[in-house]
Each structure stands twice: as C-alpha cells, then as structure tokens.
Design a protein around this motif. Structure first.
Motif, PDB file in Angstrom:
ATOM      1  N   THR A  51     -14.925  -9.142   4.611  1.00  0.00           N
ATOM      2  CA  THR A  51     -15.801  -9.264   3.279  1.00  0.00           C
ATOM      3  C   THR A  51     -16.408 -10.238   2.588  1.00  0.00           C
ATOM      4  O   THR A  51     -17.873 -10.380   2.661  1.00  0.00           O
ATOM      5  N   GLU A  52     -15.457 -11.011   2.576  1.00  0.00           N
ATOM      6  CA  GLU A  52     -15.886 -12.009   1.012  1.00  0.00           C
ATOM      7  C   GLU A  52     -16.608 -12.863   1.864  1.00  0.00           C
ATOM      8  O   GLU A  52     -17.968 -13.579   2.230  1.00  0.00           O
ATOM      9  N   MET A  53     -16.336 -13.006   3.654  1.00  0.00           N
ATOM     10  CA  MET A  53     -16.943 -14.265   4.502  1.00  0.00           C
ATOM     11  C   MET A  53     -18.916 -13.808   4.519  1.00  0.00           C
ATOM     12  O   MET A  53     -19.562 -14.033   4.112  1.00  0.00           O
ATOM     13  N   SER A  54     -18.602 -12.986   4.287  1.00  0.00           N
ATOM     14  CA  SER A  54     -19.988 -11.694   4.918  1.00  0.00           C
ATOM     15  C   SER A  54     -21.058 -11.850   3.317  1.00  0.00           C
ATOM     16  O   SER A  54     -21.843 -11.929   3.426  1.00  0.00           O
ATOM     17  N   ILE A  55     -19.949 -11.657   2.164  1.00  0.00           N
ATOM     18  CA  ILE A  55     -21.114 -11.774   1.214  1.00  0.00           C
ATOM     19  C   ILE A  55     -21.497 -13.171   0.965  1.00  0.00           C
ATOM     20  O   ILE A  55     -22.477 -13.718  -0.344  1.00  0.00           O
ATOM     21  N   HIS A  56     -20.212 -14.370   0.885  1.00  0.00           N
ATOM     22  CA  HIS A  56     -20.035 -15.444   0.413  1.00  0.00           C
ATOM     23  C   HIS A  56     -21.645 -16.383   1.494  1.00  0.00           C
ATOM     24  O   HIS A  56     -22.588 -16.749   0.927  1.00  0.00           O
ATOM     25  N   ALA A  57     -22.123 -16.063   2.287  1.00  0.00           N
ATOM     26  CA  ALA A  57     -22.833 -15.712   3.371  1.00  0.00           C
ATOM     27  C   ALA A  57     -23.987 -14.922   2.907  1.00  0.00           C
ATOM     28  O   ALA A  57     -25.137 -16.087   2.861  1.00  0.00           O
ATOM     29  N   ALA A  58     -23.923 -14.350   2.544  1.00  0.00           N
ATOM     30  CA  ALA A  58     -25.734 -13.632   1.689  1.00  0.00           C
ATOM     31  C   ALA A  58     -25.788 -14.072   0.693  1.00  0.00           C
ATOM     32  O   ALA A  58     -27.080 -14.172   0.096  1.00  0.00           O
ATOM     33  N   ASP A  59     -25.219 -14.210  -0.359  1.00  0.00           N
ATOM     34  CA  ASP A  59     -25.183 -15.397  -1.477  1.00  0.00           C
ATOM     35  C   ASP A  59     -25.497 -16.851  -1.833  1.00  0.00           C
ATOM     36  O   ASP A  59     -26.427 -17.168  -2.534  1.00  0.00           O
ATOM     37  N   LYS A  81     -22.192  -0.163   5.296  1.00  0.00           N
ATOM     38  CA  LYS A  81     -23.618   0.486   4.129  1.00  0.00           C
ATOM     39  C   LYS A  81     -23.624  -0.520   2.221  1.00  0.00           C
ATOM     40  O   LYS A  81     -24.660   0.172   1.654  1.00  0.00           O
ATOM     41  N   SER A  82     -22.199  -0.681   2.267  1.00  0.00           N
ATOM     42  CA  SER A  82     -21.822  -0.882   1.137  1.00  0.00           C
ATOM     43  C   SER A  82     -22.532  -1.966   0.313  1.00  0.00           C
ATOM     44  O   SER A  82     -23.407  -2.233  -0.641  1.00  0.00           O
ATOM     45  N   ILE A  83     -22.198  -3.273   1.135  1.00  0.00           N
ATOM     46  CA  ILE A  83     -22.953  -4.837   1.204  1.00  0.00           C
ATOM     47  C   ILE A  83     -23.920  -5.051   1.756  1.00  0.00           C
ATOM     48  O   ILE A  83     -25.496  -5.669   0.631  1.00  0.00           O
ATOM     49  N   ASN A  84     -24.481  -4.347   2.559  1.00  0.00           N
ATOM     50  CA  ASN A  84     -26.202  -4.330   2.511  1.00  0.00           C
ATOM     51  C   ASN A  84     -26.975  -3.834   1.789  1.00  0.00           C
ATOM     52  O   ASN A  84     -28.194  -4.547   1.635  1.00  0.00           O
ATOM     53  N   LEU A 136     -12.514  -2.163  -0.672  1.00  0.00           N
ATOM     54  CA  LEU A 136     -13.611  -2.110  -2.155  1.00  0.00           C
ATOM     55  C   LEU A 136     -13.481  -2.438  -3.122  1.00  0.00           C
ATOM     56  O   LEU A 136     -14.720  -2.735  -3.338  1.00  0.00           O
ATOM     57  N   MET A 137     -12.395  -3.005  -3.721  1.00  0.00           N
ATOM     58  CA  MET A 137     -11.835  -3.733  -5.113  1.00  0.00           C
ATOM     59  C   MET A 137     -12.106  -5.273  -4.117  1.00  0.00           C
ATOM     60  O   MET A 137     -13.240  -6.034  -5.818  1.00  0.00           O
ATOM     61  N   THR A 138     -12.709  -5.552  -3.213  1.00  0.00           N
ATOM     62  CA  THR A 138     -12.757  -6.706  -3.304  1.00  0.00           C
ATOM     63  C   THR A 138     -14.724  -7.105  -3.567  1.00  0.00           C
ATOM     64  O   THR A 138     -14.909  -8.042  -3.854  1.00  0.00           O
ATOM     65  N   ILE A 139     -14.799  -6.210  -3.239  1.00  0.00           N
ATOM     66  CA  ILE A 139     -16.732  -5.292  -2.747  1.00  0.00           C
ATOM     67  C   ILE A 139     -17.007  -5.895  -4.526  1.00  0.00           C
ATOM     68  O   ILE A 139     -17.779  -6.893  -4.876  1.00  0.00           O
ATOM     69  N   MET A 194     -24.638  -6.008  10.785  1.00  0.00           N
ATOM     70  CA  MET A 194     -23.886  -5.204  11.363  1.00  0.00           C
ATOM     71  C   MET A 194     -23.287  -4.840  11.185  1.00  0.00           C
ATOM     72  O   MET A 194     -22.364  -3.734  11.509  1.00  0.00           O
ATOM     73  N   ASP A 195     -21.586  -5.252  11.232  1.00  0.00           N
ATOM     74  CA  ASP A 195     -20.521  -5.277  11.438  1.00  0.00           C
ATOM     75  C   ASP A 195     -19.646  -6.348  10.087  1.00  0.00           C
ATOM     76  O   ASP A 195     -19.598  -7.966  10.363  1.00  0.00           O
ATOM     77  N   ILE A 196     -19.543  -5.939   8.841  1.00  0.00           N
ATOM     78  CA  ILE A 196     -18.702  -6.597   7.927  1.00  0.00           C
ATOM     79  C   ILE A 196     -17.537  -7.329   8.253  1.00  0.00           C
ATOM     80  O   ILE A 196     -17.155  -7.944   7.727  1.00  0.00           O
ATOM     81  N   MET A 197     -16.511  -5.820   8.836  1.00  0.00           N
ATOM     82  CA  MET A 197     -15.369  -6.114   9.022  1.00  0.00           C
ATOM     83  C   MET A 197     -14.920  -6.495  10.332  1.00  0.00           C
ATOM     84  O   MET A 197     -13.377  -6.680  10.541  1.00  0.00           O
TER      85      MET A 197
END
Length: 320
Positions: free
Chosen positions: A174-182, A135-138, A215-218, A146-149
C-alpha cells in the motif's frame, strides 16, 4: 550493478521456494535471484541456497523490514519482487520488466484482480479487502492502480533508491502505491495469472489484523501526503458542528436576550477554535509537503547521477 535482480522475501516457504527459484532461473536466466529469509524455522534458507539463489537474512520480523533491506543492499537496473509461495507465474516476469527497461515506468504492478484472483482465491474477505483498499486509494489519491495489494511488482533503480519505507509488515505494498502516486512516478498495471497457494503452504497474512493495519496505513499516509484535504475535512466537520449547535443558542438570545444554554455556547466556541486550528495546521503542513516534493526531485536527480557514474565505472572496467 546487476541488470536484473529478482527479490524474494520469505518466511517459512520451504514447500514452494525451490520451484519459485527455478522458475525464475528459467524465465530470467540473466538475472540474479536473491532470497531474503525473515527468521524462517522450516529450512527455507538452506533449500533456497541449494536451488541456486543468493540467500541473505533479515532478523527484524516483517515484510516491510525485508523490502527495506533489499532496496538498500541490491543495485540493479531493474528489480522484480515476488513472494516465495508460488502464487505468481515467473514466466510472466519479462512482460513486467519490459516497461522498466524501456524507461516507460518506475513501477509495474502485477494485477491479479483483473485476471484469475477471484476464481483462485479461496478466502472471501481477502477479495473484499483488496477491492476496498483499491477503491480507497484510487479515490483519495486520484490514481488508477488496478491491484494495490499485489506482491508481484517490477521497479526501476530510481524507485528502489528513493522509496522511504515506513511500514513494517504487509502494508508495504500500500505504501509503495501511495508513494508512486504522490511523487508522480510512472506506474503501469499489467494483468498476471494468479493461483492459490499450494497444499502445505500457509498464508502469513491475517485477514482482519493486517487488513486493519493496511486501512490505518492509508489514513496515516493520506494525512502525510494530503494534509490540506485531511485537516480541511476535520475543520469542516468541527466548524459545521459548532455552527449547528450555535444557531439555536443565538436564536434564543435574539428573541429573549438570554443565553440559557451557556455550556453549549462554550463548547461551540472551543469547537470553532478547533476548526480554525485544524485548517491552518493543514495549510502549514501542505507547504511542508510541497517542500518535501521539491527535495524529492533533487534527490531523484542525485540518484540519476549516481546511476550514470556506476554505469561509467562498469564500462571502464570492461574496456580494461
């Protein structure tokens, strides 16, 4: 270049690694299976080698270090990454690879949370943590992953060769998911069956320690990828606080001509200056972030050219 590479990072997975390797051999007979051993002390590497996997070693402890080495060393048209604990079904790997091979996605996420995760997982706070991170990343990055981890993913060549890995441990997903989104890399979520660890297999994930690191990474990646909203939030909080404390001081001055709370006035001024600095810091970092995205697009073009040259070289060798 391999057509498909199965990448399995391992740390003390002796009870399950043979089954995992053989399951992927049956599910993807054309694939090369790589097991990257991360200082195991239970003979995982020898067992994986006997099962038919290509075994390599990473001495720096942490899953992030392992994934970094895997993406650097292995060239393949598409990649499957799975854990060595036999919690992910190898027979569902082809459906994760399909969007990659069809050039419809750069990353495919094996979604446990929409399947059997909550019934199979016996660790209560793991489920809560997964939902919190999702929920935080989305919400922060405006995605719908649907599944960050999840550790079960498929990647394109472009993703693997342009992903700048900064994390050392389990926060790598988590880093993979954020990189793909950005970076606007196409991401697809596909539900996969999840089963809990087999008896004798021990999780290396510390619920609280690694949860805090995620969470710190986010927070760090939000600051890096979204500097204007991040620093604007600080500016609004600081500015609002300064104005809130300044109003009574100003009202007293208007009515009496005195400033009895002079220290409060000084603090308000410094807090307001902090707000201004935070806003302009976010603005400047936003410009740098936009420039970074432009540079990434050029890097992506170079990776495409490199891939085409590799294919052409392979075709020439076959014709000869």
């Amino acid at each position: 270049m391999n057509k498909t590479a199965v990448l399995i990072p391992c740390y003390n997975e002796a009870p399950t690694i043979t089954k995992v390797v053989r399951d992927f051999q049956r599910a993807l007979p054309e694939a090369t299976i790589y097991v990257y051993d991360n200082n195991s002390t239970d003979g995982t590497a020898d067992i994986a080698s006997k099962a038919g996997a290509v075994v390599r070693y990473v001495r720096q402890q942490g899953k992030g270090h392992v994934v970094r080495r895997m993406f650097l060393e292995i060239d393949a048209e598409c990649y499957i990454m799975a854990d060595g604990d036999d919690t992910y079904p190898a027979d569902e790997a082809p459906k994760l690879l399909a969007p990659i091979l069809a050039h419809e996605a750069d990353m495919v996420v094996g979604d446990r949370l929409s399947s059997s995760y909550f019934s199979e997982n016996k660790r209560l706070f793991h489920g809560f943590g997964n939902c919190l991170v999702r929920k935080s990343i989305n919400n922060l990055f405006h995605t719908n992953i649907m599944d960050i981890m999840t550790g079960y993913r498929a990647f394109s060549y472009d993703f693997a060769k342009t992903f700048p890995i900064l994390s050392n441990g389990f926060e790598i997903e988590t880093e993979m998911s954020i990189h793909a989104a950005d970076k606007r890399l196409a991401t697809v979520s596909i539900p996969v069956t999840y089963k809990d660890r087999a008896e004798g297999s021990i999780s290396k994930l510390n619920t609280y320690k690694d949860g805090c690191r995620v969470l710190m990474t986010i927070a760090k990646l939000y600051c890096m990828y979204k500097p204007l909203p991040f620093f604007s939030t600080i500016a609004v909080i600081s500015g609002g606080t300064a104005i809130g404390f300044f109003i009574p001081v100003f009202h007293t001055y208007i009515t009496s001509g005195l400033v009895p709370n002079f220290p409060t006035l000084i603090v308000c001024c410094f807090t307001l200056v902090t707000a201004i600095i935070a806003f302009f810091s976010g603005l400047m970092l936003h410009v740098l972030s936009r420039k970074s995205k432009q540079d990434f697009e050029m890097q992506l073009h170079q990776v495409h050219i490199q891939k085409l040259l590799t294919y052409q070289a392979a075709d020439l060798r076959q014709t000869r």
